[in-house]
Design a protein around this motif. Sequence first.
Motif, PDB file in Angstrom:
ATOM      1  N   ALA A 108       0.883  -1.172   0.000  1.00  0.00           N
ATOM      2  CA  ALA A 108       0.000   0.000   0.000  1.00  0.00           C
ATOM      3  C   ALA A 108       0.920   1.221   0.000  1.00  0.00           C
ATOM      4  O   ALA A 108       1.350   1.687   1.048  1.00  0.00           O
ATOM      5  CB  ALA A 108      -0.916  -0.008   1.217  1.00  0.00           C
ATOM      6  N   PHE A 109       1.222   1.712  -1.168  1.00  0.00           N
ATOM      7  CA  PHE A 109       2.326   2.660  -1.315  1.00  0.00           C
ATOM      8  C   PHE A 109       2.063   3.986  -0.607  1.00  0.00           C
ATOM      9  O   PHE A 109       0.972   4.556  -0.716  1.00  0.00           O
ATOM     10  CB  PHE A 109       2.595   2.928  -2.796  1.00  0.00           C
ATOM     11  CG  PHE A 109       3.936   3.558  -3.043  1.00  0.00           C
ATOM     12  CD1 PHE A 109       5.079   2.781  -3.069  1.00  0.00           C
ATOM     13  CD2 PHE A 109       4.056   4.920  -3.208  1.00  0.00           C
ATOM     14  CE1 PHE A 109       6.319   3.343  -3.276  1.00  0.00           C
ATOM     15  CE2 PHE A 109       5.288   5.503  -3.417  1.00  0.00           C
ATOM     16  CZ  PHE A 109       6.432   4.708  -3.449  1.00  0.00           C
ATOM     17  N   PRO A 110       3.066   4.472   0.138  1.00  0.00           N
ATOM     18  CA  PRO A 110       2.921   5.759   0.825  1.00  0.00           C
ATOM     19  C   PRO A 110       2.959   6.938  -0.143  1.00  0.00           C
ATOM     20  O   PRO A 110       3.912   7.109  -0.901  1.00  0.00           O
ATOM     21  CB  PRO A 110       4.136   5.781   1.769  1.00  0.00           C
ATOM     22  CG  PRO A 110       5.150   4.895   1.113  1.00  0.00           C
ATOM     23  CD  PRO A 110       4.362   3.828   0.416  1.00  0.00           C
ATOM     24  N   ALA A 111       1.898   7.736  -0.140  1.00  0.00           N
ATOM     25  CA  ALA A 111       1.782   8.902  -1.016  1.00  0.00           C
ATOM     26  C   ALA A 111       0.549   9.684  -0.568  1.00  0.00           C
ATOM     27  O   ALA A 111      -0.107   9.324   0.407  1.00  0.00           O
ATOM     28  CB  ALA A 111       1.663   8.482  -2.485  1.00  0.00           C
ATOM     29  N   THR A 112       0.230  10.761  -1.288  1.00  0.00           N
ATOM     30  CA  THR A 112      -0.974  11.546  -0.991  1.00  0.00           C
ATOM     31  C   THR A 112      -2.081  11.132  -1.955  1.00  0.00           C
ATOM     32  O   THR A 112      -1.875  11.118  -3.174  1.00  0.00           O
ATOM     33  CB  THR A 112      -0.687  13.055  -1.120  1.00  0.00           C
ATOM     34  OG1 THR A 112       0.319  13.423  -0.162  1.00  0.00           O
ATOM     35  CG2 THR A 112      -1.947  13.863  -0.844  1.00  0.00           C
ATOM     36  N   TYR A 113      -3.232  10.828  -1.399  1.00  0.00           N
ATOM     37  CA  TYR A 113      -4.355  10.337  -2.198  1.00  0.00           C
ATOM     38  C   TYR A 113      -5.593  11.203  -1.977  1.00  0.00           C
ATOM     39  O   TYR A 113      -5.807  11.737  -0.885  1.00  0.00           O
ATOM     40  CB  TYR A 113      -4.682   8.881  -1.830  1.00  0.00           C
ATOM     41  CG  TYR A 113      -3.554   7.926  -2.105  1.00  0.00           C
ATOM     42  CD1 TYR A 113      -3.392   7.361  -3.360  1.00  0.00           C
ATOM     43  CD2 TYR A 113      -2.632   7.601  -1.103  1.00  0.00           C
ATOM     44  CE1 TYR A 113      -2.349   6.484  -3.619  1.00  0.00           C
ATOM     45  CE2 TYR A 113      -1.584   6.732  -1.360  1.00  0.00           C
ATOM     46  CZ  TYR A 113      -1.446   6.169  -2.620  1.00  0.00           C
ATOM     47  OH  TYR A 113      -0.403   5.315  -2.873  1.00  0.00           O
ATOM     48  N   GLU A 114      -6.395  11.314  -3.031  1.00  0.00           N
ATOM     49  CA  GLU A 114      -7.677  12.004  -2.927  1.00  0.00           C
ATOM     50  C   GLU A 114      -8.724  10.992  -2.479  1.00  0.00           C
ATOM     51  O   GLU A 114      -8.860   9.934  -3.074  1.00  0.00           O
ATOM     52  CB  GLU A 114      -8.071  12.602  -4.272  1.00  0.00           C
ATOM     53  CG  GLU A 114      -7.153  13.726  -4.727  1.00  0.00           C
ATOM     54  CD  GLU A 114      -7.554  14.255  -6.092  1.00  0.00           C
ATOM     55  OE1 GLU A 114      -8.562  13.770  -6.645  1.00  0.00           O
ATOM     56  OE2 GLU A 114      -6.862  15.147  -6.598  1.00  0.00           O
ATOM     57  N   ILE A 115      -9.446  11.344  -1.458  1.00  0.00           N
ATOM     58  CA  ILE A 115     -10.479  10.465  -0.925  1.00  0.00           C
ATOM     59  C   ILE A 115     -11.826  11.153  -1.119  1.00  0.00           C
ATOM     60  O   ILE A 115     -12.072  12.227  -0.564  1.00  0.00           O
ATOM     61  CB  ILE A 115     -10.258  10.187   0.573  1.00  0.00           C
ATOM     62  CG1 ILE A 115      -8.832   9.673   0.819  1.00  0.00           C
ATOM     63  CG2 ILE A 115     -11.289   9.205   1.080  1.00  0.00           C
ATOM     64  CD1 ILE A 115      -8.531   8.353   0.157  1.00  0.00           C
ATOM     65  N   THR A 116     -12.694  10.564  -1.936  1.00  0.00           N
ATOM     66  CA  THR A 116     -14.018  11.117  -2.184  1.00  0.00           C
ATOM     67  C   THR A 116     -15.078  10.116  -1.720  1.00  0.00           C
ATOM     68  O   THR A 116     -14.811   8.911  -1.655  1.00  0.00           O
ATOM     69  CB  THR A 116     -14.241  11.432  -3.673  1.00  0.00           C
ATOM     70  OG1 THR A 116     -14.272  10.191  -4.402  1.00  0.00           O
ATOM     71  CG2 THR A 116     -13.112  12.300  -4.217  1.00  0.00           C
ATOM     72  N   PRO A 117     -16.268  10.597  -1.388  1.00  0.00           N
ATOM     73  CA  PRO A 117     -17.325   9.698  -0.918  1.00  0.00           C
ATOM     74  C   PRO A 117     -17.694   8.611  -1.931  1.00  0.00           C
ATOM     75  O   PRO A 117     -18.179   7.549  -1.548  1.00  0.00           O
ATOM     76  CB  PRO A 117     -18.509  10.647  -0.691  1.00  0.00           C
ATOM     77  CG  PRO A 117     -17.890  11.979  -0.456  1.00  0.00           C
ATOM     78  CD  PRO A 117     -16.684  12.011  -1.333  1.00  0.00           C
ATOM     79  N   LYS A 118     -17.479   8.879  -3.209  1.00  0.00           N
ATOM     80  CA  LYS A 118     -17.846   7.918  -4.242  1.00  0.00           C
ATOM     81  C   LYS A 118     -16.894   6.730  -4.303  1.00  0.00           C
ATOM     82  O   LYS A 118     -17.228   5.694  -4.860  1.00  0.00           O
ATOM     83  CB  LYS A 118     -17.901   8.602  -5.608  1.00  0.00           C
ATOM     84  CG  LYS A 118     -19.083   9.547  -5.783  1.00  0.00           C
ATOM     85  CD  LYS A 118     -19.152  10.068  -7.209  1.00  0.00           C
ATOM     86  CE  LYS A 118     -20.375  10.935  -7.416  1.00  0.00           C
ATOM     87  NZ  LYS A 118     -20.495  11.417  -8.809  1.00  0.00           N
ATOM     88  N   LEU A 119     -15.703   6.879  -3.750  1.00  0.00           N
ATOM     89  CA  LEU A 119     -14.713   5.806  -3.836  1.00  0.00           C
ATOM     90  C   LEU A 119     -14.999   4.727  -2.800  1.00  0.00           C
ATOM     91  O   LEU A 119     -15.173   5.011  -1.617  1.00  0.00           O
ATOM     92  CB  LEU A 119     -13.301   6.361  -3.635  1.00  0.00           C
ATOM     93  CG  LEU A 119     -12.739   7.254  -4.734  1.00  0.00           C
ATOM     94  CD1 LEU A 119     -11.371   7.799  -4.324  1.00  0.00           C
ATOM     95  CD2 LEU A 119     -12.612   6.483  -6.043  1.00  0.00           C
ATOM     96  N   SER A 120     -15.014   3.489  -3.249  1.00  0.00           N
ATOM     97  CA  SER A 120     -15.190   2.359  -2.339  1.00  0.00           C
ATOM     98  C   SER A 120     -13.831   1.987  -1.744  1.00  0.00           C
ATOM     99  O   SER A 120     -12.778   2.369  -2.279  1.00  0.00           O
ATOM    100  CB  SER A 120     -15.757   1.167  -3.099  1.00  0.00           C
ATOM    101  OG  SER A 120     -14.795   0.668  -4.027  1.00  0.00           O
ATOM    102  N   PRO A 121     -13.799   1.238  -0.622  1.00  0.00           N
ATOM    103  CA  PRO A 121     -12.519   0.783  -0.077  1.00  0.00           C
ATOM    104  C   PRO A 121     -11.672   0.036  -1.107  1.00  0.00           C
ATOM    105  O   PRO A 121     -10.447   0.205  -1.143  1.00  0.00           O
ATOM    106  CB  PRO A 121     -12.951  -0.129   1.075  1.00  0.00           C
ATOM    107  CG  PRO A 121     -14.229   0.469   1.551  1.00  0.00           C
ATOM    108  CD  PRO A 121     -14.919   0.924   0.284  1.00  0.00           C
ATOM    109  N   SER A 122     -12.317  -0.780  -1.947  1.00  0.00           N
ATOM    110  CA  SER A 122     -11.566  -1.510  -2.982  1.00  0.00           C
ATOM    111  C   SER A 122     -10.903  -0.555  -3.956  1.00  0.00           C
ATOM    112  O   SER A 122      -9.749  -0.758  -4.360  1.00  0.00           O
ATOM    113  CB  SER A 122     -12.493  -2.462  -3.745  1.00  0.00           C
ATOM    114  OG  SER A 122     -12.969  -3.489  -2.910  1.00  0.00           O
ATOM    115  N   GLN A 123     -11.625   0.491  -4.349  1.00  0.00           N
ATOM    116  CA  GLN A 123     -11.074   1.470  -5.290  1.00  0.00           C
ATOM    117  C   GLN A 123      -9.914   2.239  -4.666  1.00  0.00           C
ATOM    118  O   GLN A 123      -8.913   2.522  -5.334  1.00  0.00           O
ATOM    119  CB  GLN A 123     -12.172   2.431  -5.740  1.00  0.00           C
ATOM    120  CG  GLN A 123     -13.212   1.798  -6.642  1.00  0.00           C
ATOM    121  CD  GLN A 123     -14.374   2.713  -6.940  1.00  0.00           C
ATOM    122  OE1 GLN A 123     -14.849   3.450  -6.066  1.00  0.00           O
ATOM    123  NE2 GLN A 123     -14.855   2.699  -8.174  1.00  0.00           N
TER     124      GLN A 123
END
Length: 380
Positions: A203-218
Amino acid sequence: MDFLLGSDDDGPSRRRARGPNRSQRRRSRRRRTRQRRKGFAASFFAILVVAAVLGGAGYFGFNWFRDLLVPKDFTGSGSGEVVVEVKEGATASDVAQELEEQGVVASARAFVNAIGAAGKSSSLQPGEYKLRKSMSAESAVTMLDPKNRVVSGTLTIREGLRLSKIFADLSTASGKPVEEFKKAAKKDIGLPRYAKGRLEGYAFPATYEITPKLSPSQILTKMVDRFNQTAQRLDLERQAKQLGYSAHDIMTIASIVQAESGSQADMPKVARVIYNRLAGNPQMKLQMDSTVMYGLNKYGIAASHKDLDSTSLYNTYKYPGLPPGPIDSPGDHAIEAALKPADGNWLYFVTTDPKKGITKFTDKESEFWKLRDEFNRNHG
Protein backbone atom coordinates in the motif's frame (compact mmCIF):
# COMPACT_ATOMS: atom_id res chain seq x y z
CA MET A 1 -48.14 5.85 -125.03
CA ASP A 2 -47.28 8.97 -123.19
CA PHE A 3 -47.37 7.15 -119.89
CA LEU A 4 -44.64 4.87 -121.27
CA LEU A 5 -42.57 7.73 -122.47
CA GLY A 6 -42.82 9.46 -119.10
CA SER A 7 -44.39 12.62 -120.38
CA ASP A 8 -45.21 15.08 -117.54
CA ASP A 9 -47.98 16.71 -119.48
CA ASP A 10 -51.07 15.39 -117.79
CA GLY A 11 -53.37 17.42 -119.83
CA PRO A 12 -56.04 19.79 -118.79
CA SER A 13 -57.66 17.34 -116.33
CA ARG A 14 -54.47 17.30 -114.04
CA ARG A 15 -53.64 20.65 -112.55
CA ARG A 16 -50.74 21.22 -110.23
CA ALA A 17 -51.64 21.23 -106.52
CA ARG A 18 -51.51 24.63 -104.96
CA GLY A 19 -50.16 25.41 -101.45
CA PRO A 20 -52.08 27.17 -98.66
CA ASN A 21 -53.20 30.65 -99.29
CA ARG A 22 -51.93 33.67 -97.45
CA SER A 23 -54.57 33.57 -94.74
CA GLN A 24 -53.82 30.01 -93.94
CA ARG A 25 -50.10 30.71 -93.74
CA ARG A 26 -50.71 33.59 -91.29
CA ARG A 27 -52.84 31.37 -89.06
CA SER A 28 -50.13 28.69 -89.14
CA ARG A 29 -47.43 31.15 -88.12
CA ARG A 30 -49.54 32.47 -85.21
CA ARG A 31 -50.17 28.90 -84.05
CA ARG A 32 -46.44 28.04 -84.12
CA THR A 33 -45.66 31.27 -82.22
CA ARG A 34 -48.17 30.42 -79.48
CA GLN A 35 -46.72 26.91 -79.18
CA ARG A 36 -43.19 28.30 -78.90
CA ARG A 37 -44.30 30.71 -76.16
CA LYS A 38 -46.03 27.90 -74.24
CA GLY A 39 -42.90 25.73 -74.57
CA PHE A 40 -40.69 28.56 -73.37
CA ALA A 41 -42.96 29.24 -70.39
CA ALA A 42 -43.01 25.55 -69.49
CA SER A 43 -39.23 25.30 -69.79
CA PHE A 44 -38.77 28.44 -67.75
CA PHE A 45 -41.09 27.13 -65.04
CA ALA A 46 -39.26 23.81 -65.04
CA ILE A 47 -35.97 25.62 -64.67
CA LEU A 48 -37.37 27.59 -61.74
CA VAL A 49 -38.55 24.38 -60.07
CA VAL A 50 -35.18 22.69 -60.59
CA ALA A 51 -33.40 25.80 -59.34
CA ALA A 52 -35.61 25.89 -56.26
CA VAL A 53 -34.97 22.23 -55.53
CA LEU A 54 -31.26 22.58 -56.05
CA GLY A 55 -31.22 25.78 -54.06
CA GLY A 56 -33.04 24.19 -51.14
CA ALA A 57 -30.79 21.16 -51.21
CA GLY A 58 -27.81 23.43 -51.45
CA TYR A 59 -29.01 25.47 -48.48
CA PHE A 60 -29.58 22.48 -46.27
CA GLY A 61 -26.43 20.85 -47.58
CA PHE A 62 -24.47 23.97 -46.81
CA ASN A 63 -25.88 24.11 -43.31
CA TRP A 64 -25.11 20.44 -42.76
CA PHE A 65 -21.58 20.88 -44.03
CA ARG A 66 -21.17 24.04 -41.99
CA ASP A 67 -22.36 22.23 -38.85
CA LEU A 68 -19.93 19.46 -39.63
CA LEU A 69 -17.03 21.88 -39.79
CA VAL A 70 -18.30 24.38 -37.24
CA PRO A 71 -20.47 22.44 -34.74
CA LYS A 72 -23.02 24.06 -32.49
CA ASP A 73 -21.46 25.89 -29.57
CA PHE A 74 -22.72 28.13 -26.79
CA THR A 75 -21.11 31.48 -26.08
CA GLY A 76 -20.00 32.82 -22.74
CA SER A 77 -19.29 31.14 -19.43
CA GLY A 78 -22.79 29.73 -18.84
CA SER A 79 -24.86 29.79 -15.67
CA GLY A 80 -25.86 27.58 -12.76
CA GLU A 81 -23.74 24.68 -11.54
CA VAL A 82 -23.16 21.13 -12.74
CA VAL A 83 -20.83 18.58 -11.15
CA VAL A 84 -19.24 16.41 -13.84
CA GLU A 85 -17.16 13.34 -13.07
CA VAL A 86 -14.24 12.45 -15.32
CA LYS A 87 -13.84 8.73 -14.82
CA GLU A 88 -10.57 6.85 -14.73
CA GLY A 89 -9.41 6.15 -18.29
CA ALA A 90 -12.05 8.39 -19.89
CA THR A 91 -11.14 9.83 -23.30
CA ALA A 92 -11.87 13.36 -24.51
CA SER A 93 -14.76 11.94 -26.56
CA ASP A 94 -16.22 10.22 -23.49
CA VAL A 95 -16.10 13.47 -21.52
CA ALA A 96 -17.51 15.42 -24.47
CA GLN A 97 -20.52 13.12 -24.64
CA GLU A 98 -21.11 13.48 -20.90
CA LEU A 99 -20.90 17.27 -21.12
CA GLU A 100 -23.40 17.38 -23.98
CA GLU A 101 -25.84 15.09 -22.14
CA GLN A 102 -25.71 17.31 -19.05
CA GLY A 103 -26.25 20.47 -21.09
CA VAL A 104 -22.85 21.92 -20.32
CA VAL A 105 -21.83 22.28 -23.98
CA ALA A 106 -23.98 22.57 -27.09
CA SER A 107 -22.33 19.65 -28.85
CA ALA A 108 -19.77 16.98 -28.11
CA ARG A 109 -17.89 17.86 -31.30
CA ALA A 110 -17.48 21.47 -30.19
CA PHE A 111 -15.77 20.27 -27.00
CA VAL A 112 -13.57 17.76 -28.83
CA ASN A 113 -12.47 20.51 -31.23
CA ALA A 114 -11.83 22.96 -28.37
CA ILE A 115 -9.79 20.56 -26.24
CA GLY A 116 -7.84 19.46 -29.31
CA ALA A 117 -7.04 23.07 -30.18
CA ALA A 118 -5.85 23.61 -26.60
CA GLY A 119 -3.58 20.56 -26.81
CA LYS A 120 -5.19 18.98 -23.73
CA SER A 121 -6.89 15.92 -25.21
CA SER A 122 -4.59 13.54 -23.35
CA SER A 123 -4.24 15.53 -20.13
CA LEU A 124 -7.71 15.04 -18.64
CA GLN A 125 -7.41 13.77 -15.09
CA PRO A 126 -10.07 11.75 -13.26
CA GLY A 127 -12.10 13.47 -10.59
CA GLU A 128 -15.13 15.67 -10.09
CA TYR A 129 -15.34 19.16 -11.55
CA LYS A 130 -17.81 22.01 -11.07
CA LEU A 131 -18.97 23.48 -14.41
CA ARG A 132 -21.98 25.48 -15.60
CA LYS A 133 -24.90 24.95 -17.95
CA SER A 134 -24.78 26.28 -21.52
CA MET A 135 -21.14 27.35 -21.51
CA SER A 136 -18.84 27.58 -24.49
CA ALA A 137 -16.69 24.55 -25.21
CA GLU A 138 -13.57 26.65 -24.72
CA SER A 139 -14.75 27.69 -21.25
CA ALA A 140 -15.50 24.07 -20.38
CA VAL A 141 -11.97 23.04 -21.34
CA THR A 142 -10.56 25.76 -19.08
CA MET A 143 -12.65 24.65 -16.10
CA LEU A 144 -11.58 21.02 -16.49
CA ASP A 145 -8.08 21.95 -15.35
CA PRO A 146 -6.83 19.54 -12.60
CA LYS A 147 -6.47 22.53 -10.27
CA ASN A 148 -10.25 22.97 -10.35
CA ARG A 149 -11.13 19.46 -9.24
CA VAL A 150 -13.63 19.10 -6.43
CA VAL A 151 -11.68 17.31 -3.74
CA SER A 152 -13.58 16.00 -0.75
CA GLY A 153 -10.32 15.42 1.06
CA THR A 154 -6.75 14.26 0.72
CA LEU A 155 -4.85 11.81 2.86
CA THR A 156 -1.09 11.47 3.05
CA ILE A 157 0.14 7.99 3.89
CA ARG A 158 3.59 8.38 5.43
CA GLU A 159 6.48 6.01 4.77
CA GLY A 160 6.86 3.22 7.29
CA LEU A 161 3.21 2.91 8.39
CA ARG A 162 1.86 -0.54 9.09
CA LEU A 163 -1.23 -1.69 7.24
CA SER A 164 -3.33 -1.58 10.44
CA LYS A 165 -2.54 2.12 10.84
CA ILE A 166 -3.20 2.77 7.13
CA PHE A 167 -6.64 1.16 7.45
CA ALA A 168 -7.46 3.34 10.45
CA ASP A 169 -6.40 6.52 8.60
CA LEU A 170 -8.35 5.54 5.48
CA SER A 171 -11.43 4.85 7.59
CA THR A 172 -11.24 8.29 9.19
CA ALA A 173 -10.75 10.04 5.85
CA SER A 174 -13.48 8.16 3.97
CA GLY A 175 -16.02 7.56 6.74
CA LYS A 176 -16.07 3.85 5.92
CA PRO A 177 -15.43 1.16 8.57
CA VAL A 178 -12.01 -0.43 8.97
CA GLU A 179 -13.60 -3.84 8.43
CA GLU A 180 -14.58 -2.85 4.89
CA PHE A 181 -10.93 -2.08 4.10
CA LYS A 182 -9.85 -5.40 5.58
CA LYS A 183 -12.36 -7.22 3.37
CA ALA A 184 -11.34 -5.17 0.34
CA ALA A 185 -7.68 -6.10 0.88
CA LYS A 186 -8.59 -9.72 0.14
CA LYS A 187 -10.17 -8.88 -3.21
CA ASP A 188 -8.54 -8.37 -6.59
CA ILE A 189 -6.94 -4.97 -6.07
CA GLY A 190 -4.05 -5.39 -8.49
CA LEU A 191 -1.41 -6.87 -6.20
CA PRO A 192 1.61 -8.28 -8.06
CA ARG A 193 1.91 -12.05 -7.95
CA TYR A 194 5.03 -11.90 -5.75
CA ALA A 195 3.05 -10.16 -2.97
CA LYS A 196 1.48 -13.57 -2.27
CA GLY A 197 -1.91 -12.01 -1.67
CA ARG A 198 -0.70 -9.86 1.25
CA LEU A 199 -1.19 -6.10 1.09
CA GLU A 200 1.31 -5.28 3.85
CA GLY A 201 4.23 -3.49 2.23
CA TYR A 202 2.38 -2.81 -1.03
CA ALA A 203 0.00 0.00 0.00
CA PHE A 204 2.33 2.66 -1.32
CA PRO A 205 2.92 5.76 0.83
CA ALA A 206 1.78 8.90 -1.02
CA THR A 207 -0.97 11.55 -0.99
CA TYR A 208 -4.36 10.34 -2.20
CA GLU A 209 -7.68 12.00 -2.93
CA ILE A 210 -10.48 10.47 -0.92
CA THR A 211 -14.02 11.12 -2.18
CA PRO A 212 -17.33 9.70 -0.92
CA LYS A 213 -17.85 7.92 -4.24
CA LEU A 214 -14.71 5.81 -3.84
CA SER A 215 -15.19 2.36 -2.34
CA PRO A 216 -12.52 0.78 -0.08
CA SER A 217 -11.57 -1.51 -2.98
CA GLN A 218 -11.07 1.47 -5.29
CA ILE A 219 -8.96 3.31 -2.70
CA LEU A 220 -6.72 0.31 -2.07
CA THR A 221 -6.44 -0.30 -5.82
CA LYS A 222 -5.15 3.25 -6.23
CA MET A 223 -2.47 2.58 -3.62
CA VAL A 224 -1.42 -0.71 -5.21
CA ASP A 225 -1.37 0.93 -8.64
CA ARG A 226 0.96 3.56 -7.25
CA PHE A 227 3.25 0.80 -5.96
CA ASN A 228 3.19 -1.00 -9.30
CA GLN A 229 4.23 2.21 -11.05
CA THR A 230 7.19 2.55 -8.68
CA ALA A 231 8.13 -1.11 -9.12
CA GLN A 232 8.08 -0.70 -12.88
CA ARG A 233 10.13 2.50 -12.74
CA LEU A 234 12.77 0.85 -10.53
CA ASP A 235 12.67 -2.38 -12.58
CA LEU A 236 12.15 -4.19 -9.27
CA GLU A 237 11.82 -7.79 -10.45
CA ARG A 238 14.85 -7.75 -12.76
CA GLN A 239 17.11 -5.98 -10.26
CA ALA A 240 15.99 -8.29 -7.46
CA LYS A 241 16.91 -11.30 -9.59
CA GLN A 242 20.35 -9.83 -10.24
CA LEU A 243 20.87 -9.59 -6.47
CA GLY A 244 19.79 -13.20 -6.05
CA TYR A 245 16.50 -12.42 -4.32
CA SER A 246 12.82 -12.31 -5.19
CA ALA A 247 10.92 -9.04 -5.48
CA HIS A 248 9.05 -9.99 -2.30
CA ASP A 249 12.39 -10.43 -0.49
CA ILE A 250 13.50 -6.98 -1.64
CA MET A 251 10.26 -5.43 -0.37
CA THR A 252 10.78 -7.19 2.97
CA ILE A 253 14.33 -5.82 3.17
CA ALA A 254 13.11 -2.35 2.14
CA SER A 255 10.50 -2.37 4.91
CA ILE A 256 13.18 -3.19 7.50
CA VAL A 257 15.41 -0.46 6.06
CA GLN A 258 12.49 1.98 6.35
CA ALA A 259 11.84 1.03 9.98
CA GLU A 260 15.47 0.93 11.14
CA SER A 261 16.98 3.98 9.41
CA GLY A 262 17.43 7.23 11.29
CA SER A 263 17.67 9.22 8.05
CA GLN A 264 17.45 8.81 4.31
CA ALA A 265 21.25 8.95 4.05
CA ASP A 266 21.55 5.90 6.33
CA MET A 267 19.28 3.69 4.24
CA PRO A 268 21.88 2.26 1.81
CA LYS A 269 24.16 1.44 4.79
CA VAL A 270 21.39 -0.29 6.75
CA ALA A 271 20.60 -2.30 3.61
CA ARG A 272 24.25 -3.32 3.37
CA VAL A 273 24.24 -4.58 6.96
CA ILE A 274 21.23 -6.77 6.18
CA TYR A 275 22.90 -8.23 3.06
CA ASN A 276 26.21 -8.79 4.88
CA ARG A 277 24.44 -10.70 7.66
CA LEU A 278 22.46 -12.81 5.21
CA ALA A 279 25.61 -13.58 3.22
CA GLY A 280 27.71 -14.58 6.26
CA ASN A 281 29.22 -18.03 6.51
CA PRO A 282 27.72 -19.17 8.73
CA GLN A 283 24.70 -16.89 8.18
CA MET A 284 24.09 -14.40 10.95
CA LYS A 285 20.63 -13.76 12.34
CA LEU A 286 19.32 -10.33 11.41
CA GLN A 287 18.43 -9.46 15.04
CA MET A 288 16.22 -6.50 14.10
CA ASP A 289 14.04 -5.08 16.88
CA SER A 290 11.60 -3.69 14.33
CA THR A 291 10.61 -7.16 13.08
CA VAL A 292 10.16 -8.47 16.62
CA MET A 293 7.86 -5.57 17.52
CA TYR A 294 5.82 -6.10 14.35
CA GLY A 295 5.29 -9.77 15.16
CA LEU A 296 4.01 -8.79 18.60
CA ASN A 297 1.82 -6.00 17.17
CA LYS A 298 3.67 -3.55 19.38
CA TYR A 299 5.43 -0.26 18.71
CA GLY A 300 8.85 0.85 19.87
CA ILE A 301 12.47 1.09 18.81
CA ALA A 302 13.92 -1.38 21.30
CA ALA A 303 12.62 -4.87 22.09
CA SER A 304 12.73 -6.03 25.68
CA HIS A 305 14.20 -9.34 26.86
CA LYS A 306 10.65 -10.66 27.15
CA ASP A 307 9.89 -9.56 23.60
CA LEU A 308 12.86 -11.53 22.36
CA ASP A 309 11.28 -14.74 23.66
CA SER A 310 8.48 -14.37 21.08
CA THR A 311 7.82 -17.40 18.89
CA SER A 312 6.54 -15.21 16.03
CA LEU A 313 8.21 -15.90 12.68
CA TYR A 314 9.05 -12.21 12.65
CA ASN A 315 11.43 -12.70 15.59
CA THR A 316 14.72 -12.34 13.72
CA TYR A 317 16.63 -12.85 16.98
CA LYS A 318 15.24 -16.39 17.09
CA TYR A 319 14.98 -17.39 13.39
CA PRO A 320 17.64 -16.95 10.69
CA GLY A 321 16.99 -15.30 7.35
CA LEU A 322 14.28 -12.85 6.39
CA PRO A 323 10.87 -12.68 8.09
CA PRO A 324 7.81 -13.89 6.10
CA GLY A 325 7.14 -10.49 4.52
CA PRO A 326 7.25 -6.70 4.82
CA ILE A 327 6.59 -5.11 8.20
CA ASP A 328 5.49 -1.70 6.90
CA SER A 329 5.04 0.32 3.70
CA PRO A 330 8.47 1.43 2.47
CA GLY A 331 8.84 4.51 0.26
CA ASP A 332 10.90 5.08 -2.87
CA HIS A 333 14.19 5.72 -1.05
CA ALA A 334 14.00 2.57 1.07
CA ILE A 335 13.23 0.42 -1.97
CA GLU A 336 16.08 2.01 -3.91
CA ALA A 337 18.43 1.40 -0.98
CA ALA A 338 17.41 -2.27 -0.88
CA LEU A 339 18.20 -2.54 -4.60
CA LYS A 340 21.43 -0.53 -4.41
CA PRO A 341 23.03 -0.97 -0.98
CA ALA A 342 26.15 0.97 -0.07
CA ASP A 343 29.58 -0.65 -0.23
CA GLY A 344 30.97 -1.63 3.17
CA ASN A 345 31.80 -4.43 5.61
CA TRP A 346 29.41 -3.32 8.35
CA LEU A 347 27.66 -6.00 10.38
CA TYR A 348 26.13 -3.82 13.08
CA PHE A 349 24.44 -0.47 13.42
CA VAL A 350 22.91 1.42 16.31
CA THR A 351 20.83 4.58 16.23
CA THR A 352 22.75 6.09 19.10
CA ASP A 353 20.68 9.28 19.26
CA PRO A 354 17.06 8.62 18.16
CA LYS A 355 15.99 12.24 18.64
CA LYS A 356 18.66 13.53 16.28
CA GLY A 357 18.48 10.48 14.01
CA ILE A 358 22.19 9.66 14.42
CA THR A 359 23.10 6.09 13.41
CA LYS A 360 26.60 4.59 13.68
CA PHE A 361 27.92 1.54 11.85
CA THR A 362 30.68 -0.97 12.62
CA ASP A 363 31.95 -4.39 11.59
CA LYS A 364 33.22 -5.29 15.09
CA GLU A 365 31.05 -6.78 17.83
CA SER A 366 33.08 -5.09 20.58
CA GLU A 367 32.39 -1.71 18.99
CA PHE A 368 28.71 -2.61 18.70
CA TRP A 369 28.38 -3.00 22.50
CA LYS A 370 29.91 0.40 23.02
CA LEU A 371 27.39 1.89 20.58
CA ARG A 372 24.63 0.03 22.43
CA ASP A 373 25.69 1.65 25.70
CA GLU A 374 25.65 5.03 24.00
CA PHE A 375 22.11 4.41 22.84
CA ASN A 376 21.02 3.41 26.35
CA ARG A 377 22.48 6.63 27.80
CA ASN A 378 20.71 8.80 25.19
CA HIS A 379 17.45 6.88 25.25
CA GLY A 380 17.31 6.55 29.06
